[in-house]
Design a protein around this motif. Structure first.
Motif, PDB file in Angstrom:
ATOM      1  N   PRO A 194       9.543   7.815   1.075  1.00  0.00           N
ATOM      2  CA  PRO A 194       9.045   6.729   0.220  1.00  0.00           C
ATOM      3  C   PRO A 194       8.475   5.528   0.997  1.00  0.00           C
ATOM      4  O   PRO A 194       7.466   4.949   0.565  1.00  0.00           O
ATOM      5  CB  PRO A 194      10.275   6.308  -0.595  1.00  0.00           C
ATOM      6  N   ALA A 195       9.075   5.166   2.119  1.00  0.00           N
ATOM      7  CA  ALA A 195       8.562   4.027   2.890  1.00  0.00           C
ATOM      8  C   ALA A 195       7.192   4.354   3.482  1.00  0.00           C
ATOM      9  O   ALA A 195       6.283   3.519   3.464  1.00  0.00           O
ATOM     10  CB  ALA A 195       9.548   3.641   3.988  1.00  0.00           C
ATOM     11  N   VAL A 196       7.041   5.562   3.991  1.00  0.00           N
ATOM     12  CA  VAL A 196       5.765   5.978   4.568  1.00  0.00           C
ATOM     13  C   VAL A 196       4.705   6.087   3.468  1.00  0.00           C
ATOM     14  O   VAL A 196       3.567   5.653   3.650  1.00  0.00           O
ATOM     15  CB  VAL A 196       5.916   7.300   5.348  1.00  0.00           C
ATOM     16  N   ALA A 197       5.076   6.635   2.325  1.00  0.00           N
ATOM     17  CA  ALA A 197       4.139   6.726   1.199  1.00  0.00           C
ATOM     18  C   ALA A 197       3.677   5.332   0.776  1.00  0.00           C
ATOM     19  O   ALA A 197       2.484   5.115   0.515  1.00  0.00           O
ATOM     20  CB  ALA A 197       4.794   7.462   0.031  1.00  0.00           C
ATOM     21  N   ALA A 198       4.591   4.365   0.723  1.00  0.00           N
ATOM     22  CA  ALA A 198       4.229   2.996   0.350  1.00  0.00           C
ATOM     23  C   ALA A 198       3.308   2.365   1.394  1.00  0.00           C
ATOM     24  O   ALA A 198       2.372   1.633   1.050  1.00  0.00           O
ATOM     25  CB  ALA A 198       5.493   2.160   0.172  1.00  0.00           C
ATOM     26  N   PHE A 199       3.549   2.668   2.673  1.00  0.00           N
ATOM     27  CA  PHE A 199       2.702   2.187   3.759  1.00  0.00           C
ATOM     28  C   PHE A 199       1.269   2.696   3.564  1.00  0.00           C
ATOM     29  O   PHE A 199       0.315   1.920   3.603  1.00  0.00           O
ATOM     30  CB  PHE A 199       3.283   2.675   5.088  1.00  0.00           C
ATOM     31  N   VAL A 200       1.127   3.999   3.357  1.00  0.00           N
ATOM     32  CA  VAL A 200      -0.201   4.601   3.182  1.00  0.00           C
ATOM     33  C   VAL A 200      -0.894   4.012   1.951  1.00  0.00           C
ATOM     34  O   VAL A 200      -2.080   3.665   1.994  1.00  0.00           O
ATOM     35  CB  VAL A 200      -0.103   6.141   3.079  1.00  0.00           C
ATOM     36  N   THR A 201      -0.162   3.869   0.867  1.00  0.00           N
ATOM     37  CA  THR A 201      -0.730   3.290  -0.361  1.00  0.00           C
ATOM     38  C   THR A 201      -1.214   1.875  -0.109  1.00  0.00           C
ATOM     39  O   THR A 201      -2.318   1.496  -0.536  1.00  0.00           O
ATOM     40  CB  THR A 201       0.313   3.316  -1.498  1.00  0.00           C
ATOM     41  N   ALA A 202      -0.423   1.074   0.602  1.00  0.00           N
ATOM     42  CA  ALA A 202      -0.809  -0.307   0.895  1.00  0.00           C
ATOM     43  C   ALA A 202      -2.054  -0.362   1.775  1.00  0.00           C
ATOM     44  O   ALA A 202      -2.958  -1.168   1.530  1.00  0.00           O
ATOM     45  CB  ALA A 202       0.349  -1.043   1.558  1.00  0.00           C
ATOM     46  N   VAL A 203      -2.098   0.487   2.809  1.00  0.00           N
ATOM     47  CA  VAL A 203      -3.287   0.529   3.670  1.00  0.00           C
ATOM     48  C   VAL A 203      -4.519   0.870   2.838  1.00  0.00           C
ATOM     49  O   VAL A 203      -5.540   0.177   2.891  1.00  0.00           O
ATOM     50  CB  VAL A 203      -3.108   1.555   4.817  1.00  0.00           C
ATOM     51  N   ASN A 204      -4.423   1.927   2.043  1.00  0.00           N
ATOM     52  CA  ASN A 204      -5.587   2.388   1.288  1.00  0.00           C
ATOM     53  C   ASN A 204      -6.018   1.410   0.201  1.00  0.00           C
ATOM     54  O   ASN A 204      -7.185   1.393  -0.185  1.00  0.00           O
ATOM     55  CB  ASN A 204      -5.329   3.775   0.713  1.00  0.00           C
ATOM     56  N   ALA A 205      -5.085   0.576  -0.268  1.00  0.00           N
ATOM     57  CA  ALA A 205      -5.415  -0.441  -1.272  1.00  0.00           C
ATOM     58  C   ALA A 205      -5.894  -1.747  -0.626  1.00  0.00           C
ATOM     59  O   ALA A 205      -6.339  -2.656  -1.329  1.00  0.00           O
ATOM     60  CB  ALA A 205      -4.198  -0.713  -2.148  1.00  0.00           C
ATOM     61  N   GLY A 206      -5.775  -1.835   0.706  1.00  0.00           N
ATOM     62  CA  GLY A 206      -6.120  -3.079   1.381  1.00  0.00           C
ATOM     63  C   GLY A 206      -5.183  -4.211   0.994  1.00  0.00           C
ATOM     64  O   GLY A 206      -5.567  -5.375   0.998  1.00  0.00           O
ATOM     65  N   ASP A 207      -3.942  -3.863   0.674  1.00  0.00           N
ATOM     66  CA  ASP A 207      -2.961  -4.822   0.171  1.00  0.00           C
ATOM     67  C   ASP A 207      -2.048  -5.279   1.308  1.00  0.00           C
ATOM     68  O   ASP A 207      -1.047  -4.640   1.620  1.00  0.00           O
ATOM     69  CB  ASP A 207      -2.155  -4.179  -0.965  1.00  0.00           C
ATOM     70  N   ARG A 208      -2.396  -6.397   1.908  1.00  0.00           N
ATOM     71  CA  ARG A 208      -1.664  -6.924   3.057  1.00  0.00           C
ATOM     72  C   ARG A 208      -0.203  -7.224   2.710  1.00  0.00           C
ATOM     73  O   ARG A 208       0.702  -6.912   3.487  1.00  0.00           O
ATOM     74  CB  ARG A 208      -2.366  -8.181   3.570  1.00  0.00           C
ATOM     75  N   ASP A 209       0.040  -7.857   1.562  1.00  0.00           N
ATOM     76  CA  ASP A 209       1.412  -8.190   1.168  1.00  0.00           C
ATOM     77  C   ASP A 209       2.259  -6.931   0.998  1.00  0.00           C
ATOM     78  O   ASP A 209       3.392  -6.872   1.493  1.00  0.00           O
ATOM     79  CB  ASP A 209       1.434  -9.016  -0.121  1.00  0.00           C
TER      80      ASP A 209
END
Length: 104
Positions: free
Chosen positions: A8-23
């Motif tokens: 789950p942490a890695v999935a959230a990391f990838v999602t954040a990168v792909n969304a351009g969501d710095r926070d």
């Protein structure tokens, strides 16, 4: 077909990168998280701003290890274009405490 990390942490990391969501990206990390790029430790915040957020970084996952903490991905940004990369994550208490990336 794009693979999906099972951790789950890695999935959230990838999602954040792909969304351009710095926070959201920094929320996936421990307060003392560290990283390396091609074997050299980097300042994580400066690296993320340069390699992800100011250059529209995106990860297209090709392969995921059984534990969900090692990925092979096509990484694309507006600075370097596309390259095949490997990402290895250390997850501590549900957050990423270290990641290592580099060309695969």
């Amino acid at each position: 077909m794009t693979a999906h990390p099972s951790d789950p942490a890695v999935a959230a990391f990838v999602t954040a990168v792909n969304a351009g969501d710095r926070d959201a990206f920094f929320t996936t990390l421990t307060d003392d998280a560290s990283m390396s790029d091609d074997g050299t430790d980097r300042d994580l915040a400066a690296w993320a701003d340069r390699e992800i957020f100011s250059s529209n970084g995106r990860m297209d996952i090709e392969d995921v290890s059984a534990d969900g903490q090692t990925l092979t991905a096509m990484y694309t940004n507006s600075t370097w274009g596309s390259m095949r990369t490997r990402w290895t994550f250390t997850v501590t208490d549900g957050r990423i405490s270290r990641f290592e990336t580099g060309q695969a």
